[in-house]
Structure formats: structure tokens, C-alpha cells
Enzyme design. Structure first.
Site, PDB file in Angstrom:
ATOM      1  N   GLU A   1      -5.119  -7.357  14.929  1.00  0.00           N
ATOM      2  CA  GLU A   1      -4.585  -6.043  14.568  1.00  0.00           C
ATOM      3  C   GLU A   1      -5.703  -4.996  14.643  1.00  0.00           C
ATOM      4  OE1 GLU A   1      -1.151  -6.154  11.668  1.00  0.00           O
ATOM      5  OE2 GLU A   1      -2.486  -4.808  10.600  1.00  0.00           O
TER       6      GLU A   1
ATOM      7  N   LYS B   1       7.829  -0.969  12.716  1.00  0.00           N
ATOM      8  CA  LYS B   1       8.502  -0.494  11.503  1.00  0.00           C
ATOM      9  C   LYS B   1       9.592   0.508  11.872  1.00  0.00           C
ATOM     10  CE  LYS B   1       4.688  -1.309   8.204  1.00  0.00           C
ATOM     11  NZ  LYS B   1       3.814  -0.826   7.157  1.00  0.00           N
TER      12      LYS B   1
ATOM     13  N   GLY C   1      -5.118  -2.031   5.073  1.00  0.00           N
ATOM     14  CA  GLY C   1      -4.276  -3.155   4.632  1.00  0.00           C
ATOM     15  C   GLY C   1      -4.941  -4.503   4.828  1.00  0.00           C
ATOM     16  N   ARG C   2      -5.443  -4.759   6.051  1.00  0.00           N
ATOM     17  CA  ARG C   2      -6.012  -6.089   6.334  1.00  0.00           C
ATOM     18  C   ARG C   2      -7.420  -6.250   5.775  1.00  0.00           C
ATOM     19  NH1 ARG C   2      -4.822  -3.072  10.412  1.00  0.00           N
ATOM     20  NH2 ARG C   2      -6.357  -2.261  11.864  1.00  0.00           N
TER      21      ARG C   2
ATOM     22  N   HIS D   1      -5.536 -33.928  17.544  1.00  0.00           N
ATOM     23  CA  HIS D   1      -4.418 -34.756  18.007  1.00  0.00           C
ATOM     24  C   HIS D   1      -3.305 -33.879  18.568  1.00  0.00           C
ATOM     25  CE1 HIS D   1      -6.158 -38.370  16.151  1.00  0.00           C
ATOM     26  NE2 HIS D   1      -6.712 -37.464  15.361  1.00  0.00           N
TER      27      HIS D   1
ATOM     28  N   GLU E   1      10.519  -4.741   4.603  1.00  0.00           N
ATOM     29  CA  GLU E   1      10.602  -6.150   4.201  1.00  0.00           C
ATOM     30  C   GLU E   1      10.262  -6.314   2.722  1.00  0.00           C
ATOM     31  OE1 GLU E   1       8.992  -4.936   6.837  1.00  0.00           O
ATOM     32  OE2 GLU E   1       8.830  -6.397   8.470  1.00  0.00           O
TER      33      GLU E   1
ATOM     34  N   LYS F   1       0.846  -1.198   0.000  1.00  0.00           N
ATOM     35  CA  LYS F   1       0.000   0.000   0.000  1.00  0.00           C
ATOM     36  C   LYS F   1       0.885   1.254   0.000  1.00  0.00           C
ATOM     37  CE  LYS F   1      -3.623   2.240   2.701  1.00  0.00           C
ATOM     38  NZ  LYS F   1      -4.592   2.149   3.787  1.00  0.00           N
TER      39      LYS F   1
HETATM   40  C1  G6Q Z   1      -2.668  -4.005   7.813  1.00  0.00           C
HETATM   41  C2  G6Q Z   1      -1.450  -3.389   8.340  1.00  0.00           C
HETATM   42  C3  G6Q Z   1      -0.180  -4.061   7.916  1.00  0.00           C
HETATM   43  C4  G6Q Z   1       0.222  -3.743   6.474  1.00  0.00           C
HETATM   44  C5  G6Q Z   1       1.657  -4.195   6.270  1.00  0.00           C
HETATM   45  C6  G6Q Z   1       2.149  -3.934   4.859  1.00  0.00           C
HETATM   46  O1  G6Q Z   1      -3.759  -3.613   8.029  1.00  0.00           O
HETATM   47  O2  G6Q Z   1      -1.446  -2.050   8.064  1.00  0.00           O
HETATM   48  O3  G6Q Z   1      -0.245  -5.450   8.071  1.00  0.00           O
HETATM   49  O4  G6Q Z   1      -0.628  -4.358   5.572  1.00  0.00           O
HETATM   50  O5  G6Q Z   1       2.482  -3.538   7.193  1.00  0.00           O
HETATM   51  O6  G6Q Z   1       2.041  -2.598   4.523  1.00  0.00           O
HETATM   52  P1  G6Q Z   1       2.180  -2.126   3.043  1.00  0.00           P
HETATM   53  O7  G6Q Z   1       1.095  -2.727   2.241  1.00  0.00           O
HETATM   54  O8  G6Q Z   1       2.135  -0.633   3.074  1.00  0.00           O
HETATM   55  O9  G6Q Z   1       3.527  -2.632   2.559  1.00  0.00           O
END
Ligand code: G6Q
Length: 547
Positions: A353, A512, A267-268, A384, A212, A206
């Protein structure tokens, strides 16, 4: 808004809890043959059975009052009409617009969002048609065989979960891979068997600033160029999914190969947006449209159904009852459906989250329990492993059981055995096994009276452990869309009553920032750190071990 625990409905629920102290689920079922009919709901082909929860008609009516007294209806309206419900970031949360299949406009800041949503959906569909048909060629003229989605958190977990869940609907000619961890082992192991000539990388971020993802994306670019040599070939092999065109161009991806989404998509909550490109590539645009329509069906239901007929509202309210009144700390997600094997992990992010917060939207610290710990594994494997603790441990763990009536892979008696376990577990958790039953069973096996007496406490099960069951015809795209949306809205219901903002994630942002501060100490760019002695000691030991 006032503290929810001071509301009359909350107080009445406390009293209701006291009245139910000595009531057992076993007795509730025994005394009311209609209990299943009264406490289960059907939406399209999905059945939600919540009868095995420790509650009565009165509990439900008090929970409905709590929903009213906390203004849940107004909150839902605000969500759907694009109010800036994410108050700490000043943003709307309009994931419901992404799957809006009605002809209704969705207006944000005076602008109808639907045309731009439709336009990106079309771009995704056209692009995936080309890749899936083999018309889109790599730099050496060969069709694409492998998609590598590079993203993390919300830019990874949703698409990964869905592509796994809908494998029976996926093209045989395309394999999907997901790289999220900055640990190079994941990228290297993924790339090992792949050929750069036939790989397509989706860089999903996003912000396009996530450390990462960018580290993995640059390494993937390097791996690609070490064989393709010429940077002009990047255009056939790298596309970006982002809200940040400047950063995408800086990385070297042609803006033509960028799939846009918007800051009002959390994001989620983003698998419905361009972040779902890997899904469209895997299952095709028509199946993706089915996924969206399943979610839309739930959106309409959530917006309009009265609380006692509203599945996501009930999921939220019952979860809240279990957490705030019965003391449950966690919630197990137990799919008796191997294709949902990443569903618990996906819901961990979606729920924890979103509702892992202790400050209200008014900036006050809460004095009640909020988001539960979400965990789980597919049945029957979990039986199990950890079910022992659910049956006889000291904690109350409400369970969500999910199962399809029909297998995607009919084979002998497998599905009947799977379903028998699905049914047996929730029944056993609810009924338990009384001392008399345990004694009878042992007597039948011929054990001595002394042995029976010694073993009796161990072989007695308290029961009274709550669960929900979700049963559907088959895990198809529409059903999966419904399931995901049900849980999204369940999370929203709970956040509304707890008065927290489910759409920010300052804990993630903190992570971050922190790693950025320590990195120079590890790379040797800096030797001065103001860290605690443990962190300094560990840094020093890493340097020594790396020598
Ligand atoms: C989701 C969070 C988080 C995010 C990641 C990746 O709701 O904000 O999990 O999706 O940190 O972020 P980017 O999509 O900006 O790389």
C-alpha cells in the site's frame, strides 16, 4: 529531483550488475572466508545477515552513493522532524513520534506533540489496567473476558499481527478477537461463542466513516442490545479509537470512552497509537512500552548510522538492487517462527500500500520498477508448498528468513529442527546443486547411468538465489518492535529513492467509492446504473440467484 535512473550511481550500478553476470554466490563465499563478517550487522540482540545477496563491496558502496545522490539523508530528516512528507494529503507522517522514548520534543506546526501522545498512552494504560484487573465491569457486574476489535486495513492488520506474535506475553483472562471483513460470516462466527455481558468492543477507525467497520460496529451494537436491552449499557462495552470525535458521538459512544489519535498517523503505521489498544489490553502497558522502545531503538539507528552500517537502509537498498538491477518482482517473507504467522500479511499492506505507486512526487510516471509483491508463510510449512518455485522456478525471488534462537515453547528437539531448516533453505538457495554433485549423489544411490542422465537436469539446482537472514534471541515485545520498525523504514528508503509518496493510498480510496455506487443497485434503491455489460450482467444474475 531528477529521475534516479539518470544519476551516476544508478548508471554505475548497471555496470556493476554487468560485471557480476557470471559471478556466483558460491564463488563469492569460496573466495572470501570473511564474507559473513563483512556483510552482517548486529543491532542490540538482532543479527542481520545480508551476505547471501549477489553483491560485492563495490555494489554496496555504489548503493550508498545512490542513497546520497537521491538525498536520502535529507528525506529521513524531513520524516523525523514532521515535514509534510505525505505531499498529496498535505500531512506529516510522524509514527516515529508515537514511540519517541527520548526526552526530545517533536514539534508540528509550532506545537510539541509529546504531551498529547503521553496523555493518550496513559489513558490506554489506565484503561487496560482496569479491564485486565477485572475492576472494569460489564453491565451485569461481570468482568470482561473477550475483546473484539472491529476495524479494517491499518486499523486491524497491525494489532492482529502483534497480538498473535506476543501471545506468550498475553493475559490468560482476556481473549482477543478481530473482525474486519464486511462478510457477516466473520462477525457471526466471532460472536457465536461470546456473551454480551463479558464482551468489550473496540471500534477502531481513523476516519470513523469506513463502510465495513461501521456496518460491523452497528451489527455488533445490535447483537449487544438484543440482550443488554438498555442503551446506557453501551458505555461499559463499546469504546472508540479514532481521529473523528463527531462521528464517534453520532454512533452513540461516550467521548469519555474515545481514544484519540491524529491525522499525522498513517493507517498502516498506526499500531503504535491508540489503534494499539487491543495490544495493550492483551499484553499490558509495560510490554507495550517495550514494543515502543524496540521501535525507538531502530528509529535512532536509522536516523544516525552511516549507510553501510544502517540495517533498514541496507534492507531498502538491497531490495532495490534485487528489483531494479536483478529483475526480482517479488519478495518472500519467511518467518521460521510460528508466532509471526501474520507478519507476511501485515507487511503486504505496509509495503504494497505504501510503495505500490507509479507516479512520482513530481507527478511524473516512473520508468522503473517500484514496490515489490510481498508474500510469504511461516517456515517450515512453506517448504512443503511453494518453495519449489523459489528453488527451481524461472523467477528470481529474494527471501527474508526470520528466526528466534530460542523457542517460547521449548519442547524436545523442535527448535533445533526448525533452525536446521531455516539454515538449510538459505544455504541451498545460495549454493544450489551442481550437475557434478547431483550426479555423485545419484551414483551413491546406485542408479544406472541411463537413469542418471535422464534425471540429471531435474536434480540440478541453479542456486545464486539471494536472501537475508534475521536472527534474534527470542520474539519478545522489544524485538518485535525492532522488526516492525526495520521494515517500516526499509519501505521509506525505497520510496525515497523511487521518488514516490509512501504515505497516501488513492487505490484504497477508489475502492471505498466504487462499492458505494453499486450498492443501491443491489439493495433495489436504484435500477439505473451506467456500468459495463459484465457488471450489469453480474448484477442481474445476483438478483436472479437471490430470488
Ligand atoms: C492504511 C489505509 C487503510 C485504512 C483502512 C481503514 O494505511 O489507509 O488500510 O487503514 O481503510 O480506515 P479507517 O481506519 O479510517 O477505518
Amino acid at each position: 529531483m531528477s529521475d534516479p535512473t539518470t544519476l551516476p550511481a544508478w548508471q554505475a550500478l548497471r555496470e556493476n550488475r554487468r560485471q557480476l553476470t557470471d559471478v556466483s554466490l558460491r564463488a563469492l563465499f569460496r573466495d572470501n572466508p570473511q564474507r559473513f563478517n563483512q556483510f552482517s550487522l548486529q543491532l542490540d540482540e538482532l543479527l542481520f545477515d545480508f551476505s547471501k545477496n549477489l553483491l560485492t563491496e563495490q555494489t554496496l558502496s555504489l548503493l550508498s552513493e545512490l542513497a546520497d545522490q537521491t538525498g536520502l539523508r535529507t528525506r529521513i530528516d524531513a520524516l523525523f522532524k514532521g515535514d509534510k512528507v505525505n505531499t498529496t494529503e498535505g500531512r506529516a507522517a510522524l509514527h516515529t513520534a508515537l514511540r519517541n522514548r527520548s526526552k526530545r520534543p517533536v514539534v508540528l506546526d509550532g506545537q510539541n506533540l509529546m504531551p498529547q501522545i503521553e496523555q493518550v498512552l496513559k489513558q490506554m494504560g489506565d484503561f487496560s489496567d482496569q479491564v485486565r484487573s477485572g475492576a472494569w465491569r460489564g453491565y451485569s457486574g461481570r468482568p470482561i473476558t473477550d475483546i473484539v476489535n472491529i476495524g479494517i486495513g491499518g486499523s486491524d492488520l497491525g494489532p492482529l499481527m502483534v497480538t498473535e506474535a506476543l501471545k506468550p506475553y498475553a493475559s490468560d483472562n482476556l481473549r482477543c478477537h478481530f473482525v474486519s471483513n464486511v462478510d457477516a460470516s466473520q462477525l457471526c462466527e466471532t460472536l457465536k461463542p461470546l456473551n454480551p455481558e463479558t464482551c468489550l468492543f473496540l471500534i477502531a477507525s481513523k476516519t470513523f466513516t469506513t463502510q465495513e467497520t461501521l456496518t460491523n460496529a452497528y451489527s455488533a451494537r445490535h447483537w449487544f442490545l438484543s440482550q443488554a436491552k438498555d442503551e446506557k449499557h453501551i458505555a461499559r462495552h463499546f469504546v472508540a479509537i479514532s481521529t473523528n470525535p463527531e462521528r464517534v458521538v453520532e454512533f452513540g459512544i461516550d467521548p469519555v470512552n474515545m481514544f484519540e489519535f491524529w491525522e499525522w498517523v498513517g493507517g498502516r503505521y498506526s499500531l503504535w497509537s491508540a489503534i494499539g489498544l487491543s495490544i495493550v489490553l492483551a499484553i499490558g502497558k509495560d510490554n507495550f512500552a517495550e514494543l515502543l522502545s524496540g521501535a525507538h531503538l531502530v528509529d535512532e539507528h536509522f536516523r544516525t548510522a552511516p549507510w553501510t552500517e544502517n540495517i533498514p537502509a541496507l534492507m531498502g537498498l538491497i531490495g532495490l538492487w534485487n528489483a531494479n538491477f536483478l529483475g526480482a518482482e517479488s519478495q518472500a517473507i519467511l518467518p521460521y517462527d510460528q508466532y509471526l504467522h501474520r507478519f507476511p500479511a501485515y507487511l503486504q499492506q505496509a509495503d504494497m500500500e505504501s510503495n505500490g505507486k507509479s507516479i512520482t512526487t513530481q507527478g511524473k510516471e516512473v520508468n522503473y520498477t517500484t514496490g515489490p509483491i510481498i508474500w510469504g508463510e511461516p517456515g517450515t510449512n512453506g517448504q512443503h508448498a511453494f518453495y519449489q518455485l523459489i528453488h527451481q522456478g524461472t523467477r528470481l525471488i529474494p527471501c527474508d528468513f526470520l528466526a528466534a534462537a530460542n523457542s517460547q515453547n521449548p519442547l524436545g528437539e523442535h527448535q533445533q529442527i526448525l533452525l536446521a531448516n531455516f539454515l538449510a533453505q538459505s544455504e541451498a538457495l545460495m549454493m544450489g546443486r551442481t550437475a557434478a554433485e547431483a550426479q555423485q549423489e545419484m551414483e551413491n544411490t546406485g542408479l544406472s547411468a541411463a537413469e542418471i542422465e535422464r534425471l540429471l537436469p531435474h536434480r540440478t539446482f541453479p542456486g545464486n538465489r539471494p536472501s537475508n537472514s534475521f536472527l534474534y534471541r527470542r520474539l519478545d515485545p522489544k524485538t518485535l518492535g525492532m522488526l516492525i520498525a526495520l521494515y517500516e523504514h526499509k519501505i521509506f528508503v525505497q520510496a525515497s529513492i523511487w521518488q514516490i509518496n509512501p504515505f497516501d493510498q488513492w487505490g484504497v480510496e477508489l475502492g471505498k467509492q466504487l462499492a458505494q455506487k453499486i450498492l443501491p443497485l443491489l439493495t433495489g434503491e436504484s435500477t439505473i446504473g451506467t456500468h459495463d455489460s459484465s457488471t450489469c450482467g453480474l448484477i442481474e444474475r445476483i438478483h436472479r440467484l437471490r430470488e
